[in-house]
Design an enzyme around this catalytic site. Structure first.
Site, short mmCIF file in Angstrom:
data_model
loop_
_atom_site.label_atom_id
_atom_site.label_comp_id
_atom_site.label_asym_id
_atom_site.label_seq_id
_atom_site.Cartn_x
_atom_site.Cartn_y
_atom_site.Cartn_z
N ASP A 109 -15.40 -13.36 13.46
CA ASP A 109 -15.53 -12.03 13.36
C ASP A 109 -14.28 -11.10 13.65
OD1 ASP A 109 -17.74 -9.88 13.35
OD2 ASP A 109 -16.78 -10.02 15.50
N ALA A 110 -14.06 -10.28 13.03
CA ALA A 110 -12.91 -9.59 13.28
C ALA A 110 -12.78 -8.99 14.86
CB ALA A 110 -12.49 -8.48 12.32
N ASP B 105 -10.77 -12.47 0.16
CA ASP B 105 -10.43 -12.83 -1.38
C ASP B 105 -9.19 -12.92 -1.56
OD1 ASP B 105 -9.48 -9.90 -1.42
OD2 ASP B 105 -11.52 -9.46 -1.04
N GLU C 238 -11.09 -13.74 8.65
CA GLU C 238 -12.36 -13.72 7.62
C GLU C 238 -13.52 -14.48 8.21
OE1 GLU C 238 -15.09 -12.92 5.03
OE2 GLU C 238 -13.16 -11.94 4.40
N HIS D 110 -5.86 -2.33 -4.01
CA HIS D 110 -5.17 -3.27 -2.92
C HIS D 110 -3.67 -2.68 -2.55
CE1 HIS D 110 -8.78 -5.40 -2.98
NE2 HIS D 110 -8.60 -5.96 -1.79
N ASP E 119 -9.14 -4.72 5.85
CA ASP E 119 -9.73 -4.68 4.24
C ASP E 119 -11.30 -5.42 4.49
OD1 ASP E 119 -10.07 -4.78 1.81
OD2 ASP E 119 -9.26 -6.48 1.30
#
Length: 511
Positions: free
Chosen positions: A377-378, A323, A343, A300, A398
């Protein structure tokens, strides 16, 4: 077991315990139930194969094409049973209930202990298709038997009405089964228990029809064997249902090892967190490693650092990354005023907040008041009014790898075009693009797609032996963009020529 001494059903005298109208209705009701069960088996195979193998388009194509072909074979084979349609149909439904009901268990077992589920998928698609294909000819014979008892002459008009009624019941049953699977069985029971319950309904409906309504068309011996077969199937399905939790736990250990701490099926995906005590956890989403507890910090950091070092970074957008590891890296840089994490799965964020090991790994990032979480939803969020145009200095993508069909839209030219709209002047986009060495076609297709959306790009990876590839992109940059910086391997000199971009209508991530 079909007894040759049983009275043939094509020419023999029909003995039914109810009138022709009631008999016809009962046969059509069983057609409805069997059609619903058959479609549930089909959808369960597609869903489980997509989860275990990936690429839902390919798995759906394999299941559907094999099953349709097998249904044709089943229809031809059923011609041999027409003279003993009642007992034949009873055994066909018992076999279908056993194979269809246990298909999810066996498919998951093949994946967990053998590491390969493709052959089992094709075998189950073939077997279930043959048995479903045998249903219609046998049911047609049975429904004609009820009409013959009512004194009908068997004209073309009667036959046409019978076919219309039978297919109407079949199609309506398929509709109900198709809606019940995603909205009832899957969320309430899961794939394994849902398939087992469907098998139980299937065997009860088929067995009840022939053992009661058409019992006069079978010999005592045939009735006995059919009853034993139905009770055996029900016993197997009931036993499997009782043991399904133990089976899932054992299979999960076979897939993820003995360190499984959290395993939950959310509305979006299966989430598994492994690790012992407070040690570094591994996070799996739908069976694919998303966070490596031992190397997650390095990966990351490689994702975030080049974009953050390349210019202003007051406002940062993280797409995916529930996360918290990408947000943790972003907050290491001075001058960050706001981080928005988009997310889709609230359970990931809940785990990242509350699990001791995962929250320690992300440095308790969700306690920071600068971090804002949006559950969406992105792709849809980027199109919404909430995604302010020109608002972000850095966008960090990501997201799971584009190897699964649901993820391809998040690696499409249209998606990157939407991301460009929310970037400020001089903004940067950085994308986790999968394995650069193991899946070079996918990696370079991501890079070509980002360039097609109007970005200047710098592809790079973490140093070997790790195989994590990324693409740093600059909105509206002229000429060659700057290098990604120290600590990573610049791959710009390896860029292949002529790769087309991936779009919503033409995804290109199949290896």
């Amino acid at each position: 077991m079909i007894d040759p001494s049983a009275p043939p059903q094509v020419q023999g005298v029909v003995r039914l315990p109810v009138g022709p109208g009631a008999g016809r209705f009962l046969v059509l009701l069983v057609v409805f139930v069997c059609a619903a069960c058959g479609l549930v088996y089909e959808l369960e195979l597609v869903a489980l194969a997509s989860y275990l193998i990936g690429d839902s388009v390919t798995q759906a194509s394999v299941v559907l094409s094999v099953m349709v072909f097998a249904m044709g074979l089943g229809s031809l084979l059923a011609k041999q049973l027409r003279c003993h349609a009642a007992v034949g149909f009873g055994f066909v439904e018992a076999a279908l209930a056993l194979i269809g009901g246990c298909s999810a268990l066996v498919l998951y077992a093949a994946f967990a202990w053998l590491g390969e589920a493709r052959y089992a998928l094709v075998a189950f698609s073939l077997a279930i298709g043959v048995l479903i294909g045998a249903e219609i000819p046998l049911l047609m014979t049975l429904i004609q038997r009820t009409s013959r008892r009512g004194g009908r002459t068997g004209t073309d008009e009667d036959a046409a009405c019978t076919v219309a009624d039978l297919f109407a019941a079949d199609y309506v049953g398929a509709l109900v089964g198709g809606l019940a699977f995603p909205f009832l069985l899957l969320p309430w029971l899961g794939q394994l228990s849902g398939a087992l319950l469907t098998g139980a309904v299937n065997v009860v409906a088929g067995g009840a029809l022939v053992l009661w309504l058409f019992r006069g068309d079978m010999s005592a011996r045939s009735r006995w064997w059919l009853l034993v077969a139905n009770l055996t199937v029900l016993a197997v399905l009931a036993t499997a249902t009782v043991l399904v939790a133990d089976f899932e736990a054992a299979a999960r250990r076979a897939v993820y090892g003995e360190r499984v701490r959290v395993a939950v099926r959310t509305d979006v995906q299966e989430v598994v967190l492994t690790g012992v005590g407070h040690g570094p956890p591994d996070l799996f989403l739908d069976g694919r490693l998303q966070v490596d507890g031992h190397h997650g910090a390095r990966d990351h950091r490689a994702l975030v650092a080049p974009a953050m070092r390349s210019g202003r970074h007051a406002r940062v957008l993280v797409l995916g990354g529930g996360d918290g590891l990408a947000a943790r890296e972003v907050l290491r840089y001075a001058g960050v005023r706001e981080v928005t994490v988009v997310e889709i799965d609230p359970e990931i964020v809940h785990l990242a907040r509350t699990d001791p090991a995962l929250s320690a790994l992300n440095a308790h990032v969700y306690r920071d008041p600068r971090v804002k979480v949006v559950h969406a939803d992105a792709f849809s969020w980027l199109r919404s009014p909430g995604a302010a145009r020109g608002a972000y200095d850095v966008v960090v993508s990501d997201l799971p790898d584009p190897g699964t069909t649901p993820g391809t839209k998040l690696y499409s030219q249209e998606f990157y075009g939407l991301a460009a709209c929310v970037l400020a002047d001089g903004g940067r986009l950085v994308v986790h693009a999968g394995a650069a060495a193991a899946r070079p076609h996918t990696f370079w297709t991501v890079e070509a797609t980002i360039r097609a959306a109007g970005f200047a790009t710098r592809p790079y990876r973490v140093p070997p032996p790790a195989d994590r590839g990324f693409v740093l992109a600059f909105a509206g940059a002229r000429g060659a963009p700057p290098a990604p910086g120290p600590g990573v391997v610049d791959l710009g000199f390896r860029r292949p020529r002529g790769l087309p971009p991936s779009t919503l209508l033409h995804p290109r991530y199949a290896e």
